[in-house]
Design an enzyme around this catalytic site. Structure first.
Site, PDB file in Angstrom:
ATOM      1  N   LYS A 112       0.843  -1.198   0.000  1.00  0.00           N
ATOM      2  CA  LYS A 112       0.000   0.000   0.000  1.00  0.00           C
ATOM      3  C   LYS A 112       0.879   1.248   0.000  1.00  0.00           C
ATOM      4  O   LYS A 112       1.928   1.289   0.633  1.00  0.00           O
ATOM      5  CB  LYS A 112      -0.930   0.004   1.209  1.00  0.00           C
ATOM      6  CG  LYS A 112      -2.032  -1.052   1.077  1.00  0.00           C
ATOM      7  CD  LYS A 112      -3.015  -0.991   2.202  1.00  0.00           C
ATOM      8  CE  LYS A 112      -3.859   0.251   2.195  1.00  0.00           C
ATOM      9  NZ  LYS A 112      -5.011   0.254   1.313  1.00  0.00           N
ATOM     10  N   THR A 114       0.490   4.016   1.493  1.00  0.00           N
ATOM     11  CA  THR A 114       0.662   4.615   2.824  1.00  0.00           C
ATOM     12  C   THR A 114       1.985   4.173   3.439  1.00  0.00           C
ATOM     13  O   THR A 114       2.721   4.987   4.001  1.00  0.00           O
ATOM     14  CB  THR A 114      -0.510   4.216   3.746  1.00  0.00           C
ATOM     15  OG1 THR A 114      -1.723   4.664   3.163  1.00  0.00           O
ATOM     16  CG2 THR A 114      -0.354   4.804   5.135  1.00  0.00           C
ATOM     17  N   TYR A 115       2.310   2.893   3.326  1.00  0.00           N
ATOM     18  CA  TYR A 115       3.571   2.384   3.858  1.00  0.00           C
ATOM     19  C   TYR A 115       4.743   2.721   2.932  1.00  0.00           C
ATOM     20  O   TYR A 115       5.816   3.116   3.393  1.00  0.00           O
ATOM     21  CB  TYR A 115       3.489   0.877   4.097  1.00  0.00           C
ATOM     22  CG  TYR A 115       2.770   0.534   5.380  1.00  0.00           C
ATOM     23  CD1 TYR A 115       3.346   0.818   6.608  1.00  0.00           C
ATOM     24  CD2 TYR A 115       1.523  -0.066   5.374  1.00  0.00           C
ATOM     25  CE1 TYR A 115       2.700   0.516   7.797  1.00  0.00           C
ATOM     26  CE2 TYR A 115       0.865  -0.374   6.553  1.00  0.00           C
ATOM     27  CZ  TYR A 115       1.457  -0.082   7.761  1.00  0.00           C
ATOM     28  OH  TYR A 115       0.819  -0.381   8.940  1.00  0.00           O
ATOM     29  N   ARG A 117       5.251   5.198   1.020  1.00  0.00           N
ATOM     30  CA  ARG A 117       5.642   6.611   1.132  1.00  0.00           C
ATOM     31  C   ARG A 117       6.383   6.909   2.425  1.00  0.00           C
ATOM     32  O   ARG A 117       6.917   7.999   2.595  1.00  0.00           O
ATOM     33  CB  ARG A 117       4.407   7.494   1.003  1.00  0.00           C
ATOM     34  CG  ARG A 117       3.825   7.433  -0.389  1.00  0.00           C
ATOM     35  CD  ARG A 117       2.485   8.117  -0.481  1.00  0.00           C
ATOM     36  NE  ARG A 117       1.831   7.724  -1.712  1.00  0.00           N
ATOM     37  CZ  ARG A 117       1.034   8.505  -2.409  1.00  0.00           C
ATOM     38  NH1 ARG A 117       0.780   9.731  -2.001  1.00  0.00           N
ATOM     39  NH2 ARG A 117       0.474   8.065  -3.512  1.00  0.00           N
ATOM     40  N   THR A 136       2.331 -15.160   4.329  1.00  0.00           N
ATOM     41  CA  THR A 136       3.459 -14.592   5.068  1.00  0.00           C
ATOM     42  C   THR A 136       3.864 -13.298   4.380  1.00  0.00           C
ATOM     43  O   THR A 136       4.086 -13.263   3.173  1.00  0.00           O
ATOM     44  CB  THR A 136       4.639 -15.578   5.132  1.00  0.00           C
ATOM     45  OG1 THR A 136       4.232 -16.724   5.897  1.00  0.00           O
ATOM     46  CG2 THR A 136       5.854 -14.959   5.796  1.00  0.00           C
ATOM     47  N   LEU A 137       3.921 -12.238   5.172  1.00  0.00           N
ATOM     48  CA  LEU A 137       4.248 -10.896   4.685  1.00  0.00           C
ATOM     49  C   LEU A 137       5.681 -10.548   5.068  1.00  0.00           C
ATOM     50  O   LEU A 137       6.107 -10.858   6.183  1.00  0.00           O
ATOM     51  CB  LEU A 137       3.316  -9.868   5.329  1.00  0.00           C
ATOM     52  CG  LEU A 137       1.816 -10.110   5.185  1.00  0.00           C
ATOM     53  CD1 LEU A 137       1.040  -9.293   6.202  1.00  0.00           C
ATOM     54  CD2 LEU A 137       1.387  -9.762   3.769  1.00  0.00           C
ATOM     55  N   GLU A 138       6.404  -9.911   4.167  1.00  0.00           N
ATOM     56  CA  GLU A 138       7.757  -9.441   4.455  1.00  0.00           C
ATOM     57  C   GLU A 138       7.749  -7.916   4.432  1.00  0.00           C
ATOM     58  O   GLU A 138       7.357  -7.312   3.437  1.00  0.00           O
ATOM     59  CB  GLU A 138       8.756  -9.971   3.419  1.00  0.00           C
ATOM     60  CG  GLU A 138       8.838 -11.480   3.346  1.00  0.00           C
ATOM     61  CD  GLU A 138       7.863 -12.105   2.355  1.00  0.00           C
ATOM     62  OE1 GLU A 138       7.342 -11.390   1.475  1.00  0.00           O
ATOM     63  OE2 GLU A 138       7.602 -13.313   2.471  1.00  0.00           O
ATOM     64  N   GLN A 157      -2.209  -4.829  -1.256  1.00  0.00           N
ATOM     65  CA  GLN A 157      -3.378  -5.130  -2.073  1.00  0.00           C
ATOM     66  C   GLN A 157      -3.108  -6.351  -2.947  1.00  0.00           C
ATOM     67  O   GLN A 157      -2.069  -6.441  -3.600  1.00  0.00           O
ATOM     68  CB  GLN A 157      -3.745  -3.950  -2.973  1.00  0.00           C
ATOM     69  CG  GLN A 157      -5.016  -4.230  -3.769  1.00  0.00           C
ATOM     70  CD  GLN A 157      -5.424  -3.064  -4.639  1.00  0.00           C
ATOM     71  OE1 GLN A 157      -4.769  -2.775  -5.629  1.00  0.00           O
ATOM     72  NE2 GLN A 157      -6.507  -2.408  -4.263  1.00  0.00           N
ATOM     73  N   GLN A 181      -0.240 -23.149   4.910  1.00  0.00           N
ATOM     74  CA  GLN A 181       0.551 -22.590   6.020  1.00  0.00           C
ATOM     75  C   GLN A 181      -0.314 -21.806   7.004  1.00  0.00           C
ATOM     76  O   GLN A 181      -1.259 -21.137   6.635  1.00  0.00           O
ATOM     77  CB  GLN A 181       1.705 -21.732   5.498  1.00  0.00           C
ATOM     78  CG  GLN A 181       1.312 -20.466   4.806  1.00  0.00           C
ATOM     79  CD  GLN A 181       2.513 -19.750   4.177  1.00  0.00           C
ATOM     80  OE1 GLN A 181       3.621 -20.268   4.113  1.00  0.00           O
ATOM     81  NE2 GLN A 181       2.280 -18.544   3.713  1.00  0.00           N
TER      82      GLN A 181
END
Length: 189
Positions: A112, A114-115, A117, A136-138, A157, A181
């Site tokens: 996104k 927001t992050y 920027r 899993t998010l990095e 997104q 997972q």
């Protein structure tokens, strides 16, 4: 391949359990009314949330990061509504949502703005046909200052592409190593 709309995403989530839990609209405020980083269905995608389970990278126990021989001691487990990522470091997390991807669909996930920027990069690999699980998010903090990630708010997104042809071999058929997972999943070989 065609990109799928909000109408298709809602139908697949509600009728086929593609996303659980599912938010059919865009949520921009917490129940108490304060603004949050939005999540839920958008025009041509779905904004996913980060859970409150994080693995924060630390270099206390390791001298090298080796994807073929990854040391789980390279992370500290954090359960919190926020995660402070040290400067020039990263953290792993998982989504609130569980995904079940149809055999004729591939997704691409983008961070996104927001992050982005704020110098926080979200990296997620594609969800392949018939993959399912928590994502899993990095998170990479590219700044010289600590960076804050908010649990239970939007972080990236997911864009869905439907193929005009069914693949011969899906992720499930291959016995993909990240199939089903749960929790934050470290690298596997």
């Amino acid at each position: 391949m065609t990109i799928k709309s909000d109408k298709w995403i809602r139908r697949m989530a509600m009728e086929h359990g593609m996303i659980e839990p599912f938010e059919p609209n865009q949520v921009k405020h917490a129940p108490d009314g304060h603004k949050i980083v939005s999540y839920g269905t958008s025009s041509y995608g779905y904004d996913i949330r980060c859970s409150d389970e994080f693995k924060l990278f630390t270099n206390i126990n390791s001298a090298i990061v080796d994807p073929k021989n990854f040391d789980s001691n390279s992370f500290v487990d954090v359960k919190s509504n926020i995660c402070l990522i040290p400067p020039n470091s990263f953290a792993l997390a998982r989504t609130v949502e569980y995904f079940r991807i149809p055999r004729n669909v591939l997704t691409i996930c983008l961070g996104k703005s927001t992050y982005a920027r704020c110098g926080i990069i979200v990296n997620v690999t594609p969800f392949e046909p018939e993959w399912e699980g928590f994502v899993t998010l990095e998170f990479s903090n590219t700044t010289p200052l600590p960076a804050k990630i908010y649990a239970n708010e939007g972080v990236a997104q997911v864009i869905f592409f439907e193929s005009d042809e069914i693949c011969e071999t899906s992720y499930k058929d291959r016995g993909g190593k990240y199939q089903g997972q749960h929790g934050v999943t470290l690298p596997k070989i």
